[in-house]
Each structure stands twice: as structure tokens, then as C-alpha cells.
Design an enzyme around this catalytic site. Structure first.
Site, PDB file in Angstrom:
ATOM      1  CG  ASP A 202     -13.458   6.339  -1.065  1.00 45.02           C
ATOM      2  OD1 ASP A 202     -13.403   6.182   0.173  1.00 45.02           O
ATOM      3  OD2 ASP A 202     -12.443   6.343  -1.795  1.00 45.02           O
TER       4      ASP A 202
ATOM      5  NE  ARG B  46      -3.903   0.496   1.903  1.00 45.08           N
ATOM      6  CZ  ARG B  46      -5.144   0.574   2.388  1.00 45.08           C
ATOM      7  NH1 ARG B  46      -5.391   1.345   3.425  1.00 45.08           N
ATOM      8  NH2 ARG B  46      -6.120  -0.099   1.844  1.00 45.08           N
TER       9      ARG B  46
ATOM     10  CD  GLN C 215     -13.000  -1.733  -1.020  1.00 45.14           C
ATOM     11  OE1 GLN C 215     -12.234  -1.603  -0.074  1.00 45.14           O
ATOM     12  NE2 GLN C 215     -14.215  -2.237  -0.877  1.00 45.14           N
TER      13      GLN C 215
ATOM     14  CG  HIS D 222      -8.401   0.022  -2.935  1.00 46.18           C
ATOM     15  ND1 HIS D 222      -7.636  -1.077  -2.597  1.00 46.18           N
ATOM     16  CD2 HIS D 222      -9.067   0.375  -1.796  1.00 46.18           C
ATOM     17  CE1 HIS D 222      -7.822  -1.362  -1.326  1.00 46.18           C
ATOM     18  NE2 HIS D 222      -8.683  -0.499  -0.818  1.00 46.18           N
TER      19      HIS D 222
ATOM     20  CB  CYS E 129     -14.153   1.236  -0.132  1.00 39.59           C
ATOM     21  SG  CYS E 129     -13.755   2.990  -0.044  1.00 39.59           S
TER      22      CYS E 129
ATOM     23  NE  ARG F 222     -10.733  -5.251   0.324  1.00 42.75           N
ATOM     24  CZ  ARG F 222      -9.901  -4.292   0.759  1.00 42.75           C
ATOM     25  NH1 ARG F 222     -10.367  -3.270   1.437  1.00 42.75           N
ATOM     26  NH2 ARG F 222      -8.601  -4.336   0.472  1.00 42.75           N
TER      27      ARG F 222
HETATM   28  N1  NVA Z   1      -9.907   6.686  -1.366  1.00 42.60           N
HETATM   29  C1  NVA Z   1      -9.558   6.234  -0.039  1.00 42.60           C
HETATM   30  C2  NVA Z   1      -9.801   4.768   0.099  1.00 42.60           C
HETATM   31  C3  NVA Z   1      -9.510   4.198   1.435  1.00 42.60           C
HETATM   32  C4  NVA Z   1      -9.709   2.712   1.466  1.00 42.60           C
HETATM   33  C5  NVA Z   1      -8.124   6.576   0.250  1.00 42.60           C
HETATM   34  O1  NVA Z   1      -7.274   6.415  -0.657  1.00 42.60           O
HETATM   35  O2  NVA Z   1      -7.829   7.034   1.346  1.00 42.60           O
HETATM   36  N1   CP Z   2     -11.299  -0.211   2.293  1.00 42.11           N
HETATM   37  C1   CP Z   2     -10.043  -0.275   2.756  1.00 42.11           C
HETATM   38  O1   CP Z   2      -9.093  -0.508   1.992  1.00 42.11           O
HETATM   39  O2   CP Z   2      -9.937  -0.118   4.099  1.00 42.11           O
HETATM   40  P1   CP Z   2      -8.592   0.049   4.926  1.00 42.11           P
HETATM   41  O3   CP Z   2      -7.999   1.383   4.552  1.00 42.11           O
HETATM   42  O4   CP Z   2      -9.005  -0.026   6.349  1.00 42.11           O
HETATM   43  O5   CP Z   2      -7.654  -1.071   4.537  1.00 42.11           O
END
Ligand code: NVA
Ligand code: CP
Length: 306
Positions: free
Chosen positions: A223, A102, A132, A129, A263, A291
Site C-alpha cells: 500500500d 470514510r 478492502q 479498511h 489496494c 470490491r
Molecule cells: N492506506 C491508504 C489506503 C487507501 C485506500 C490510505 O488510507 O490512504
Molecule cells: N482501495 C480503495 O479504497 O480505493 P479508493 O480510495 O479509491 O476508494
């Protein structure tokens, strides 16, 4: 799903329509217990951003198939102090069987993939993502039986989740409507790619009108308005995104049987109201559970144990 053995998942478009369908069907069998693969493999997690669902669902999925997990916290590994990714990647490749990352830049993920032979999984970047979206598609398939021909409306920021939904939805023959304020649309290349990939006559609609976006849609998705790394922009974005809030009023324009997905994490009162999150259309907790099943299917396929 042997054709996925040894591959990376850097973008949702690394998978074909048939491969996504295969992963969803495999995930259903893993979820029901019809299949129970086992392995003695080690997953590394290298997360430069916070995570609850992705971290825990990957870990539990790996434990449930008999493998082990190492949390490579960047603040406690040398890559966080500036060791080049190309060096770190070649070393981790010698220890691990599979690595989920990540991070911010998609190109950093690509560098990891370039310098390692083990499967590299995108566990969220600023661009996409994909894990997801596999869980989202699994949830939608569970609710409606199939994907092609359904309409998904995404409301909010044209961010990583929106990008992967556009591309993944198109690959599965879903109409994808994106309701975003001016200046927050996804990149034109992503929209173009989604239109090119769309099967079964699926249409991609980008609109600044939230009601047009949700009209007749079976899946309503949102989101956060400011993603990780954009925290300083959060306050200024609130008034801009307010008309795109998923609330009961907006839901009244959706299909009668529409479901709501998010998400997570959610900012209740911003992109979604408490009422909708806790309401009868919400499938958000099933989505979060999925997930784990989707990523178990993904890892088992990339590791070649199914
Ligand atoms: N768009 C959000 C998704 C979190 C799972 C982010 O990147 O923070
Ligand atoms: N939806 C998602 O990826 O959640 P987290 O940021 O908690 O991993």
C-alpha cells in the site's frame, strides 16, 4: 447470512471466521450470477476523504441490486460545518437504510453507529479498511481455492490496510508477515489481537527485513507509504521505505506461484514498480473488481435480503 442483518461493520473483527467465509462464498455467487437479490433500499455515502474504488463499487453494487445511492458530500452537508455527529446520525437514520462512512477517526465512526440503528459500514478510517480486506480475501480465495495455511506478506506502512489484513488474515487461518521499517509497525494491541484471533495455527510475524517477510509467501501485498492525511510526510518517508519496495528483486524471494495485490491507488516507482504492477503475478485489477462483489454480499447481508 441472516445473522448479519442489522449489524454494523466498523472493524473486520466485527465478523467471525464463519461470517467472513459466508460473505466470500456469497460474493462468489453474486459474481457468477448464481444469485441475484433485489431490494428497494437507499445507501448513503459520507466520505471525508477522496475515493474512487470504494465510492464507485459501493454505488454500482447498490444499483445492481435495485437500490439507490445518495452521496452525502460533507462539504455540502451540515456535518461538514460542525453539526454534531450524534445529531446527524439520528437524522440520517430516519431516511437511509444503510450508510457507508470514510473518515479519519475510528471514534467518529463509532459515534455514528451509536446514534443510528441502520447498518453503518467502515469505508476506511485511519485504523481499518475492512471492506478492502473482504475483497482481498475473495481474490486470494479465487486464486488458491482456500485461505487457511497460506502466507501473506505485507510490505510497507503499518497502517489501516495492514491492520485489517493482520486481523482478517488471522481470522481466516493465514500466516501474516509484516515487513515494516522501524517506527512504522502497527500498534502492539493490533498485533496482540491478531495473535489471539489466529486459527489453524496461523502465525503473525513482524519484521524489519523485507526478504524475511516475503520468503515463501504466496501473497505479496503493499500500500502507499503515506496514507490520506499524511501527505506532508510523503517525501521524508521515501528513503525510509525504499528497501520495502515490491520489485522483481524482492519478488524473487517469494513463493514460485506468488500473486501480487495492492489496494490502490498506487504510487508506481515508490511502493511498487511498474514491472510488478503490470507483471504476470499481478491480480490487482481482479482485486479492484472484487470490491464490488464483496460489498454487494456485505450490503445484502446487513440489509437481510439474502
Ligand atoms: N492506506 C491508504 C489506503 C487507501 C485506500 C490510505 O488510507 O490512504
Ligand atoms: N482501495 C480503495 O479504497 O480505493 P479508493 O480510495 O479509491 O476508494
Amino acid at each position: 447470512m441472516n445473522q448479519l442483518k442489522g449489524k454494523d461493520l466498523l472493524r473486520i473483527t466485527d465478523l467471525t471466521t464463519a461470517e467472513i467465509q459466508g460473505l466470500l462464498d456469497l460474493a462468489s455467487k453474486l459474481k457468477s450470477g448464481e444469485l441475484q437479490p433485489t431490494c428497494n433500499k437507499v445507501l448513503g455515502l459520507l466520505f471525508y476523504k477522496a475515493s474512487t474504488r470504494t465510492r464507485v463499487s459501493f454505488s454500482v453494487a447498490m444499483y445492481q441490486i435495485g437500490g439507490q445511492v445518495i452521496d452525502l458530500n460533507p462539504s455540502r452537508t451540515q456535518v461538514g460545518r460542525g453539526e454534531p455527529i450524534s445529531d446527524t446520525a439520528r437524522v440520517l437514520d430516519r431516511y437511509l437504510d444503510i450508510l457507508a462512512i470514510r473518515t479519519f477517526e475510528q471514534k467518529d465512526l463509532e459515534t455514528f453507529a451509536q446514534y443510528s440503528d441502520i447498518p453503518i459500514i467502515n469505508a476506511l478510517t485511519d485504523l481499518e479498511h475492512p471492506c478492502q480486506i473482504l475483497a482481498d480475501l475473495l481474490t486470494i480465495q479465487e486464486c488458491f481455492g482456500s485461505l487457511s495455511g497460506l502466507t501473506l506478506a505485507y510490505l510497507g506502512d503499518g497502517n489501516n490496510v495492514a491492520n485489517s489484513l493482520l486481523l482478517g488474515g488471522a481470522l481466516m487461518g493465514m500466516n501474516v508477515n509484516l515487513g515494516t521499517p522501524e517506527g512504522y509497525k502497527p500498534a502492539s494491541e493490533i498485533v496482540k489481537q491478531a495473535k489471539e484471533l489466529a486459527i489453524d495455527g496461523a502465525e503473525i510475524l513482524i519484521t524489519e527485513d523485507p526478504v524475511t517477510a516475503v520468503k515463501g509467501a504466496q501473497v505479496i501485498y503493499t500500500d502507499v507509504w503515506a496514507s490520506m492525511g499524511q501527505e506532508d510526510l510523503a517525501e521524508t518517508r521515501i528513503p525510509i521505505f525504499q528497501p520495502f519496495q515490491v520489485n522483481d528483486q524482492l519478488m524473487s524471494h517469494a513463493d514460485h506461484d506468488a500473486i501480487v495485490l495492492h489496494c490502490l491507488p498506487a504510487h508506481r516507482g515508490e511502493e511498487i514498480t511498474d514491472e510488478v504492477m503490470e507483471g504476470k503475478r499481478s491480480r490487482i485489477w481482479d482485486q479492484a473488481e472484487n470490491r464490488m462483489h464483496a460489498q454487494k454480499a456485505l450490503m445484502a447481508s446487513l440489509l437481510g435480503i439474502v
